[in-house]
Scaffold this motif. Structure first.
Motif, PDB file in Angstrom:
ATOM      1  N   GLU A  79      26.194  -6.037  77.545  1.00 44.26           N
ATOM      2  CA  GLU A  79      27.341  -6.887  77.220  1.00 44.26           C
ATOM      3  C   GLU A  79      26.989  -7.807  76.060  1.00 44.26           C
ATOM      4  N   PHE A  80      28.026  -8.223  75.356  1.00 46.69           N
ATOM      5  CA  PHE A  80      27.844  -9.128  74.224  1.00 46.69           C
ATOM      6  C   PHE A  80      28.361 -10.499  74.609  1.00 46.69           C
ATOM      7  N   ALA A  81      27.616 -11.524  74.220  1.00 45.81           N
ATOM      8  CA  ALA A  81      28.062 -12.902  74.489  1.00 45.81           C
ATOM      9  C   ALA A  81      29.296 -13.173  73.645  1.00 45.81           C
ATOM     10  N   THR A  82      30.262 -13.844  74.234  1.00 46.97           N
ATOM     11  CA  THR A  82      31.499 -14.156  73.530  1.00 46.97           C
ATOM     12  C   THR A  82      31.349 -15.461  72.761  1.00 46.97           C
ATOM     13  N   TRP A  84      20.158  -5.882  85.056  1.00 45.06           N
ATOM     14  CA  TRP A  84      20.724  -7.014  85.806  1.00 45.06           C
ATOM     15  C   TRP A  84      19.827  -8.238  85.721  1.00 45.06           C
ATOM     16  N   ILE A  85      18.510  -8.050  85.732  1.00 44.37           N
ATOM     17  CA  ILE A  85      17.590  -9.179  85.590  1.00 44.37           C
ATOM     18  C   ILE A  85      17.783  -9.846  84.233  1.00 44.37           C
ATOM     19  N   ASN A  86      17.794  -9.027  83.171  1.00 43.46           N
ATOM     20  CA  ASN A  86      17.973  -9.575  81.826  1.00 43.46           C
ATOM     21  C   ASN A  86      19.339 -10.218  81.654  1.00 43.46           C
ATOM     22  N   SER A  87      20.381  -9.600  82.182  1.00 38.10           N
ATOM     23  CA  SER A  87      21.725 -10.180  82.060  1.00 38.10           C
ATOM     24  C   SER A  87      21.766 -11.564  82.689  1.00 38.10           C
ATOM     25  N   LEU A 123      10.782  -8.757  78.057  1.00 37.75           N
ATOM     26  CA  LEU A 123      11.666  -8.126  79.046  1.00 37.75           C
ATOM     27  C   LEU A 123      12.787  -7.352  78.370  1.00 37.75           C
ATOM     28  N   VAL A 124      13.383  -7.957  77.344  1.00 34.71           N
ATOM     29  CA  VAL A 124      14.461  -7.286  76.612  1.00 34.71           C
ATOM     30  C   VAL A 124      13.927  -6.063  75.882  1.00 34.71           C
ATOM     31  N   ASN A 125      12.750  -6.189  75.277  1.00 35.66           N
ATOM     32  CA  ASN A 125      12.163  -5.069  74.549  1.00 35.66           C
ATOM     33  C   ASN A 125      11.900  -3.891  75.480  1.00 35.66           C
ATOM     34  N   LEU A 132      19.116 -13.657  83.471  1.00 38.01           N
ATOM     35  CA  LEU A 132      18.231 -14.599  82.783  1.00 38.01           C
ATOM     36  C   LEU A 132      18.791 -15.018  81.431  1.00 38.01           C
ATOM     37  N   LEU A 133      19.357 -14.077  80.698  1.00 36.19           N
ATOM     38  CA  LEU A 133      19.874 -14.411  79.370  1.00 36.19           C
ATOM     39  C   LEU A 133      21.153 -15.232  79.457  1.00 36.19           C
ATOM     40  N   ARG A 134      21.952 -15.015  80.496  1.00 31.99           N
ATOM     41  CA  ARG A 134      23.148 -15.849  80.685  1.00 31.99           C
ATOM     42  C   ARG A 134      22.740 -17.296  80.938  1.00 31.99           C
ATOM     43  N   ILE A 135      21.738 -17.490  81.796  1.00 29.56           N
ATOM     44  CA  ILE A 135      21.210 -18.841  82.045  1.00 29.56           C
ATOM     45  C   ILE A 135      20.621 -19.416  80.755  1.00 29.56           C
ATOM     46  N   GLY A 136      19.894 -18.586  80.024  1.00 29.96           N
ATOM     47  CA  GLY A 136      19.300 -19.020  78.757  1.00 29.96           C
ATOM     48  C   GLY A 136      20.340 -19.439  77.744  1.00 29.96           C
ATOM     49  N   ARG A 137      21.472 -18.725  77.696  1.00 29.88           N
ATOM     50  CA  ARG A 137      22.541 -19.100  76.760  1.00 29.88           C
ATOM     51  C   ARG A 137      23.131 -20.456  77.129  1.00 29.88           C
TER      52      ARG A 137
END
Length: 196
Positions: free
Chosen positions: A188-191, A13-16, A164-166, A18-23
């Motif tokens: 999940e995969f980014a669309t 959930w942390i990575n999801s 973090l992802v690793n 952070l990575l959504r914000i990063g995208r």
């Protein structure tokens, strides 16, 4: 196993998030980069008067886009990889090989984040950019020259997110090896829409 699953789920959930914000920020960086390049092309070839700042602004945005988008690509298996050997091995042995390779990647990233920290805090980070300024007043009568450390911070942020992802991927492989693959949250995969 329950404690390990709790860690994996929390990290998921942390990575999801952070990575959504990063995208989103990475998409904004790409858009800003394109605008800066188009301004430079127009000024250079139509007005015959090249501006000093668009090249540096585009480079700044490209570095941040890379730092913010690379962790998503890594998490989703989007990096170039040679997986012929692991595909030929039995599933358990292939998973173990993948776990070892992720561990080696983690070691490389730990060394790289130290280099990134030195770039941000070292002597190079104390200099200002050549042509990037931010206004410090609404009247645009005073300007702040951007420090190079803001540009190099993209390396540090990108590596921290990659670590973090690793760690999440290592824990995923570990849980799968212990027989809990059916309990793992699916990455999940980014669309094509961008950040979602």
């Amino acid at each position: 196993m329950n404690a390990l699953m709790a860690v994996v789920t929390s990290l998921y959930w942390i990575n999801s998030t952070l990575l959504r914000i990063g995208r989103w920020l990475g998409c904004a960086a790409v858009a800003t980069m394109v605008v800066a390049i188009l301004i430079q092309v127009f000024c250079r070839y139509v007005l015959n008067n090249a501006l000093p700042w668009p090249d540096e602004a585009a480079r700044f945005c490209m570095l941040w886009m890379t730092g913010l988008m690379a962790p998503t690509a890594f998490r989703q298996g989007g990096f170039v990889a040679i997986d012929t050997v692991s595909a030929m091995l039995p599933q358990r042995v292939g998973s173990l090989l993948s776990l070892i390779l992720l561990g080696l990647s983690l070691l490389v990233m730990i060394v790289a984040i130290q280099i990134g920290y030195k770039e941000v805090t070292g002597i190079g980070g104390r200099f200002a950019t050549a042509s990037l300024y931010l206004p410090t007043s609404i009247a645009f009568d005073s300007w702040f020259r951007l420090p190079r450390s803001w540009m190099m911070l993209s390396l540090l942020v990108g590596l921290a997110l990659l670590i973090l992802v690793n760690v999440e991927l290592i824990l995923h492989r570990l849980v799968a090896l212990l027989g809990g693959a059916d309990r793992l949250p699916e990455i999940e995969f980014a669309t094509a829409k961008g950040a979602e």
